[in-house]
Design a protein around this motif. Structure first.
Motif, PDB file in Angstrom:
ATOM      1  N   LYS A 231       1.334   2.002   2.482  1.00  0.00           N
ATOM      2  CA  LYS A 231       0.807   2.189   0.826  1.00  0.00           C
ATOM      3  C   LYS A 231       1.510   3.050  -0.141  1.00  0.00           C
ATOM      4  O   LYS A 231       1.913   2.649  -1.229  1.00  0.00           O
ATOM      5  CB  LYS A 231       0.024   3.234   1.837  1.00  0.00           C
ATOM      6  N   PHE A 232       3.000   2.520   0.317  1.00  0.00           N
ATOM      7  CA  PHE A 232       3.589   3.463  -0.453  1.00  0.00           C
ATOM      8  C   PHE A 232       4.923   2.278  -0.886  1.00  0.00           C
ATOM      9  O   PHE A 232       5.661   2.624  -0.595  1.00  0.00           O
ATOM     10  CB  PHE A 232       5.298   4.662  -0.519  1.00  0.00           C
ATOM     11  N   ARG A 233       5.385   2.142  -1.790  1.00  0.00           N
ATOM     12  CA  ARG A 233       5.792   0.895  -2.261  1.00  0.00           C
ATOM     13  C   ARG A 233       7.374   1.476  -2.898  1.00  0.00           C
ATOM     14  O   ARG A 233       8.132   0.565  -2.888  1.00  0.00           O
ATOM     15  CB  ARG A 233       5.728  -0.740  -3.224  1.00  0.00           C
ATOM     16  N   ASP A 234       7.270   2.226  -3.511  1.00  0.00           N
ATOM     17  CA  ASP A 234       8.873   3.128  -3.604  1.00  0.00           C
ATOM     18  C   ASP A 234       9.523   3.204  -2.951  1.00  0.00           C
ATOM     19  O   ASP A 234      11.088   3.307  -2.928  1.00  0.00           O
ATOM     20  CB  ASP A 234       8.214   4.544  -4.166  1.00  0.00           C
ATOM     21  N   LEU A 235       8.650   3.234  -1.666  1.00  0.00           N
ATOM     22  CA  LEU A 235       9.835   3.296  -0.331  1.00  0.00           C
ATOM     23  C   LEU A 235      11.351   2.758   0.114  1.00  0.00           C
ATOM     24  O   LEU A 235      12.024   3.231   0.138  1.00  0.00           O
ATOM     25  CB  LEU A 235       9.048   3.657   1.085  1.00  0.00           C
ATOM     26  N   GLN A 236      11.320   1.248  -0.125  1.00  0.00           N
ATOM     27  CA  GLN A 236      12.336   0.964  -0.349  1.00  0.00           C
ATOM     28  C   GLN A 236      13.408   1.166  -1.031  1.00  0.00           C
ATOM     29  O   GLN A 236      14.407   0.745  -1.196  1.00  0.00           O
ATOM     30  CB  GLN A 236      11.626  -0.782  -0.654  1.00  0.00           C
ATOM     31  N   HIS A 237      13.156   1.330  -2.699  1.00  0.00           N
ATOM     32  CA  HIS A 237      14.280   1.936  -3.265  1.00  0.00           C
ATOM     33  C   HIS A 237      15.023   3.033  -3.011  1.00  0.00           C
ATOM     34  O   HIS A 237      15.856   3.509  -2.221  1.00  0.00           O
ATOM     35  CB  HIS A 237      13.800   2.054  -4.794  1.00  0.00           C
TER      36      HIS A 237
ATOM     37  N   ILE B 196     -11.914   2.628  -3.522  1.00  0.00           N
ATOM     38  CA  ILE B 196     -11.473   2.069  -4.391  1.00  0.00           C
ATOM     39  C   ILE B 196     -11.032   2.290  -5.435  1.00  0.00           C
ATOM     40  O   ILE B 196     -12.144   2.944  -5.909  1.00  0.00           O
ATOM     41  CB  ILE B 196     -12.017   0.441  -5.408  1.00  0.00           C
ATOM     42  N   PRO B 197      -9.347   3.016  -5.706  1.00  0.00           N
ATOM     43  CA  PRO B 197      -9.403   3.842  -6.436  1.00  0.00           C
ATOM     44  C   PRO B 197      -9.914   3.193  -8.220  1.00  0.00           C
ATOM     45  O   PRO B 197      -9.820   1.932  -7.829  1.00  0.00           O
ATOM     46  CB  PRO B 197      -7.938   3.869  -6.178  1.00  0.00           C
ATOM     47  N   HIS B 198     -10.012   4.245  -8.527  1.00  0.00           N
ATOM     48  CA  HIS B 198     -10.141   3.548 -10.127  1.00  0.00           C
ATOM     49  C   HIS B 198      -8.656   2.812 -10.367  1.00  0.00           C
ATOM     50  O   HIS B 198      -8.582   2.028 -11.808  1.00  0.00           O
ATOM     51  CB  HIS B 198     -10.404   4.674 -10.898  1.00  0.00           C
ATOM     52  N   GLU B 199      -7.585   3.948 -10.609  1.00  0.00           N
ATOM     53  CA  GLU B 199      -6.073   3.578 -11.069  1.00  0.00           C
ATOM     54  C   GLU B 199      -5.337   3.568  -9.918  1.00  0.00           C
ATOM     55  O   GLU B 199      -4.504   5.048  -9.159  1.00  0.00           O
ATOM     56  CB  GLU B 199      -5.606   4.541 -12.074  1.00  0.00           C
ATOM     57  N   ARG B 200      -5.158   2.182  -9.236  1.00  0.00           N
ATOM     58  CA  ARG B 200      -4.490   2.779  -7.893  1.00  0.00           C
ATOM     59  C   ARG B 200      -2.829   2.861  -8.015  1.00  0.00           C
ATOM     60  O   ARG B 200      -1.918   2.243  -8.819  1.00  0.00           O
ATOM     61  CB  ARG B 200      -4.604   1.010  -7.255  1.00  0.00           C
ATOM     62  N   ARG B 201      -2.682   3.564  -7.340  1.00  0.00           N
ATOM     63  CA  ARG B 201      -0.812   4.213  -7.525  1.00  0.00           C
ATOM     64  C   ARG B 201      -0.686   3.393  -5.900  1.00  0.00           C
ATOM     65  O   ARG B 201      -0.550   3.877  -4.678  1.00  0.00           O
ATOM     66  CB  ARG B 201      -0.699   5.697  -6.735  1.00  0.00           C
ATOM     67  N   ASP B 202       0.695   2.755  -6.691  1.00  0.00           N
ATOM     68  CA  ASP B 202       1.460   2.289  -5.297  1.00  0.00           C
ATOM     69  C   ASP B 202       2.372   3.074  -4.577  1.00  0.00           C
ATOM     70  O   ASP B 202       3.256   2.637  -3.638  1.00  0.00           O
ATOM     71  CB  ASP B 202       0.927   0.987  -5.658  1.00  0.00           C
ATOM     72  N   THR B 203       3.537   3.533  -5.312  1.00  0.00           N
ATOM     73  CA  THR B 203       4.168   3.867  -5.618  1.00  0.00           C
ATOM     74  C   THR B 203       4.695   5.512  -5.465  1.00  0.00           C
ATOM     75  O   THR B 203       3.141   6.283  -5.567  1.00  0.00           O
ATOM     76  CB  THR B 203       5.214   3.652  -6.522  1.00  0.00           C
ATOM     77  N   LEU B 204       5.248   6.139  -5.076  1.00  0.00           N
ATOM     78  CA  LEU B 204       5.626   7.182  -4.316  1.00  0.00           C
ATOM     79  C   LEU B 204       5.165   8.449  -5.524  1.00  0.00           C
ATOM     80  O   LEU B 204       5.073   9.172  -5.860  1.00  0.00           O
ATOM     81  CB  LEU B 204       6.413   8.029  -3.623  1.00  0.00           C
ATOM     82  N   LYS B 205       5.988   7.841  -7.114  1.00  0.00           N
ATOM     83  CA  LYS B 205       6.028   8.750  -8.495  1.00  0.00           C
ATOM     84  C   LYS B 205       4.847   8.818  -8.541  1.00  0.00           C
ATOM     85  O   LYS B 205       4.322   9.784  -8.981  1.00  0.00           O
ATOM     86  CB  LYS B 205       6.830   7.668  -9.196  1.00  0.00           C
ATOM     87  N   GLU B 206       3.879   8.046  -8.661  1.00  0.00           N
ATOM     88  CA  GLU B 206       2.706   7.801  -9.141  1.00  0.00           C
ATOM     89  C   GLU B 206       1.819   9.495  -8.676  1.00  0.00           C
ATOM     90  O   GLU B 206       1.388  10.535  -8.356  1.00  0.00           O
ATOM     91  CB  GLU B 206       2.117   6.496  -9.456  1.00  0.00           C
ATOM     92  N   HIS B 207       2.194   9.198  -6.852  1.00  0.00           N
ATOM     93  CA  HIS B 207       1.420   9.905  -5.941  1.00  0.00           C
ATOM     94  C   HIS B 207       2.040  12.167  -6.118  1.00  0.00           C
ATOM     95  O   HIS B 207       1.633  12.217  -6.187  1.00  0.00           O
ATOM     96  CB  HIS B 207       1.919  10.204  -4.501  1.00  0.00           C
ATOM     97  N   PHE B 208       3.084  11.535  -7.280  1.00  0.00           N
ATOM     98  CA  PHE B 208       4.076  13.373  -6.821  1.00  0.00           C
ATOM     99  C   PHE B 208       3.334  13.491  -8.165  1.00  0.00           C
ATOM    100  O   PHE B 208       2.634  14.614  -8.301  1.00  0.00           O
ATOM    101  CB  PHE B 208       5.306  12.851  -7.345  1.00  0.00           C
ATOM    102  N   THR B 209       3.905  12.276  -9.170  1.00  0.00           N
ATOM    103  CA  THR B 209       3.227  12.601 -10.384  1.00  0.00           C
ATOM    104  C   THR B 209       1.876  13.453 -10.719  1.00  0.00           C
ATOM    105  O   THR B 209       1.762  14.162 -12.013  1.00  0.00           O
ATOM    106  CB  THR B 209       3.763  11.935 -11.643  1.00  0.00           C
TER     107      THR B 209
END
Lengths: 255, 399
Positions: A163-169, B18-31
């Motif tokens: 789910k979180f692809r940032d994890l690799q960095h 189905i998210p409207h704007e998919r968040r794939d990264t932790l940064k997106e999840h945080f912000t």
């Protein structure tokens, strides 16, 4: 053995073998790389810390080699396993089989690398004329504890990475920090007394220290040290298993 | 007859967020932590109840997005149902979409072993069946080639060959025949016959209505995730063709020219509609059924007493199949306005896309009043097993 366990074992084995084949796919030196990589790192660190900067440590080369080999296993196993679901996406979205087999198989290639490297370590130990003592008998036990620690962390990383692809960095950075905060190029004995407790909170530090004790210093880790190590490992492993069990059914749809 | 239920779905629902704007990264999840994600909930499969009896050949049909593939993935255990229960009694061999999940960097042979094992075979069993697999896939020269160098046809052939070797009780097939050539399709059909005779259960998803009709004992029609019809394949397929689809948008032949500038507009076609045998607007038809074309017209030029209506039918390539005018059949359209129906009583075509031209003209067809050139489109889908393009009325008997 019941039928589904045997079946799982066969799947595990086939995936592990194909992972191993794919690992050095299209490379000329192939499996030799598993030996070359840690030895090169060892070589450069040895030059830097024996000639440029000197540590007052007896048998420094051996301490460094053990540190590099066992740290390398941690880095490699967790990194490879973290990507394992993504790499196996084609399989996961087409067919059902117990998902944990992928994690187990992915750690297996790194474990094999570790075993090959251990042979190199043993050759060095014997060559350095360090007398091996009975303490060496707990080597397999330590190896098993270390494997479970890595497995627990890998369960967590692999499932989060879907789910979180940032994890690799993030993990890359944490490993960099870990390299310096873990006694890889130095030993626990040169850490000032008042900081030792904090450094040894890190289970990998404890494990590397224990490996050095039995391989180089001919002493057994204390019972308390070992108990703490096993306790922390069990905790991390169970946490990993718990997270994995809860999330594994959704791997296919999140991939 | 043995009525053992091997597969049962009770009120099964699968909802995808189905998210409207998919968040794939932790940064997106945080912000975006405090902003709640907007999801569209999509019920890919909705309250489905299906029971499959041992030895049954069940066809699942439906338009794209109907939930067929999701349903198969639920059966295969790849997805977990959001609601409901799935009970499987037996070993499942999934064959979903392209490939069983091959690894592109492994050779064909290595993939056979990897996939065979996952499908439940032991190494010894694969050794024994290896030659059969290669023979069936016709890939003798390519087993040591990496899968990434395979063509899509080779890929599917190998995947199918492995899937059928697995000694399963239930086989899941999703669009198996989409890629193979005619010869391979025939081989697949032979395998289906064999499996059916061995009393295996097969769940077959396909857009190829002909093959569904040919093999399935029972058929389920999915539409927007729900079962809208289930039972005899003939009845379900009929429903699929007539009710499943939306009215096709004005599809036109590529080389169609707008001829309206040649028309004098002394009389105009105001509206037209294709109707099926039940009197409903439709663009999909079965061979042998009736097709009615209803046209509303208005006569602008008051000097005209009556108007001649013409119709022509073309196939996809633009071949002129049929032409007729109302005057030839002694029907004249009266002034100033009205409507008429042109009926094909029994569609003499098997399958394909067809285009209709309608026109209004004078009796001698020397003057064109209005002309809708190849803009009316209909589709014929055969619900029987026949080949060719013409629906001959045939009969067979032993003499």
């Amino acid at each position: 053995m019941n039928k589904s366990f045997k079946q799982s074992l066969r799947i595990f084995w086939e995936i592990a073998i194909s992972d191993f084949k794919l690992r050095y796919n299209n490379s000329i030196l192939g499996y030799l790389w598993t030996l070359i990589k840690p030895l090169m790192l060892f070589g450069i660190l040895y030059v830097v810390f024996s000639f440029f900067m000197r540590f007052e440590i007896d048998n420094y080369a051996l301490h460094l080699l053990v540190g590099v080999v066992f740290w390398n296993f941690f880095v490699e196993a967790t990194t490879i396993t973290m990507h394992s679901f993504i790499n196996k996406a084609a399989l996961i979205t087409k067919i059902y089989f117990p998902r944990h087999l992928i994690v187990l198989a992915a750690t297996m290639t790194s474990l094999l690398t570790l075993l090959l490297n251990s042979i190199v370590v043993f050759v060095f130990v014997i060559y350095s004329a360090v007398d091996l003592s009975w303490a060496i008998l707990i080597f397999p036990l330590l190896l098993i504890v270390y494997y479970f620690l890595v497995l627990g962390i890998s369960f967590i990383l692999s499932i989060l990475y879907v789910k979180f692809r940032d994890l690799q960095h993030i993990w890359e950075v944490l490993l960099q920090i870990g390299f310096w905060l873990t006694p890889v190029i130095y030993t626990v004995s040169i850490i000032p007394e008042k900081y030792r407790f904090y450094v040894l909170l890190n289970p990998v530090a404890r494990i590397i220290d224990s490996f050095r004790k039995i391989l180089i210093l001919n002493e057994l880790p204390t019972f308390l040290d070992t108990a703490i190590l096993i306790g922390v490992t069990a905790l991390i492993f169970l946490l990993g298993l718990f997270i994995f069990k809860r999330k594994q059914a959704y791997i296919a749809e999140n991939i | 007859m043995n009525k053992e239920i091997v597969l049962s779905l009770k009120n099964v629902t699968k909802t995808f967020k189905i998210p409207h704007e998919r968040r794939d990264t932790l940064k997106e999840h945080f912000t975006h932590f405090f902003r709640r994600l907007k999801y569209t909930r999509l019920d890919a499969v909705k309250s489905v109840d299906i029971e499959v009896i041992k030895g049954e050949f069940l066809g699942i049909i439906g338009r794209n997005g109907g939930g067929k593939s999701t349903l198969l993935k639920l059966l295969a255990g790849i997805y977990l149902p959001t609601k409901g229960k799935i009970k499987v009694n037996g070993m499942i061999s999934p064959f979903l979409e392209l490939g069983v999940g091959f690894n592109a960097d492994l050779t064909g042979k290595e993939n056979v072993y990897l996939n065979g094992t996952i499908l439940g075979l032991t190494r010894g069993e694969i050794d024994a069946k290896y030659q059969d697999i290669v023979d069936f896939a016709e890939l003798h020269d390519f087993m040591d080639t990496k899968i990434k160098n395979y063509s899509s046809g080779m890929h599917v052939r190998l995947a199918f060959s492995i899937a059928i070797q697995a000694d399963a009780d239930i086989y899941l097939c999703d669009e198996v025949l989409a890629v193979g050539d005619m010869v391979f399709q025939q081989k697949c059909f032979d395998v289906f016959h064999r499996l059916k005779n061995e009393g295996k259960t097969i769940i077959y998803v396909s857009h190829d209505i002909g093959s569904v009709r040919r093999f399935c004992d029972r058929c389920v029609l999915l539409s927007k995730g729900e079962v809208v019809a289930s039972g005899d394949p003939g009845v379900v397929i009929d429903k699929y063709i007539y009710e499943g689809g939306e009215i096709a948008a004005a599809a036109t032949l590529k080389d169609e020219q707008d001829m309206s500038h040649l028309s004098s507009k002394k009389a105009v076609i105001e509206a037209y509609q294709l109707l099926d045998k039940n009197g409903k607007p439709c663009t999909n038809f079965c061979p042998g059924d009736s097709l009615r074309l209803r046209v509303n017209y208005r006569v602008n030029d008051t000097s005209l007493k009556n108007v001649n209506a013409g119709v022509a039918i073309y196939d996809e390539r633009g071949n002129h199949l049929f032409g007729e005018t109302s005057f030839w059949q002694n029907v004249a359209l009266p002034s100033p306005q009205g409507s008429y129906e042109f009926e094909i009583k029994e569609i003499p075509l098997l399958s394909g896309k067809y285009f209709i031209t309608i026109a209004l003209n004078n009796e001698a067809i020397s003057e064109q009043y209005d002309w809708v050139n190849k803009k009316i489109f209909f589709n014929v889908e055969n619900n029987k097993i026949q080949e060719g393009i013409i629906n001959f009325k045939t009969g067979w008997k032993l003499t």
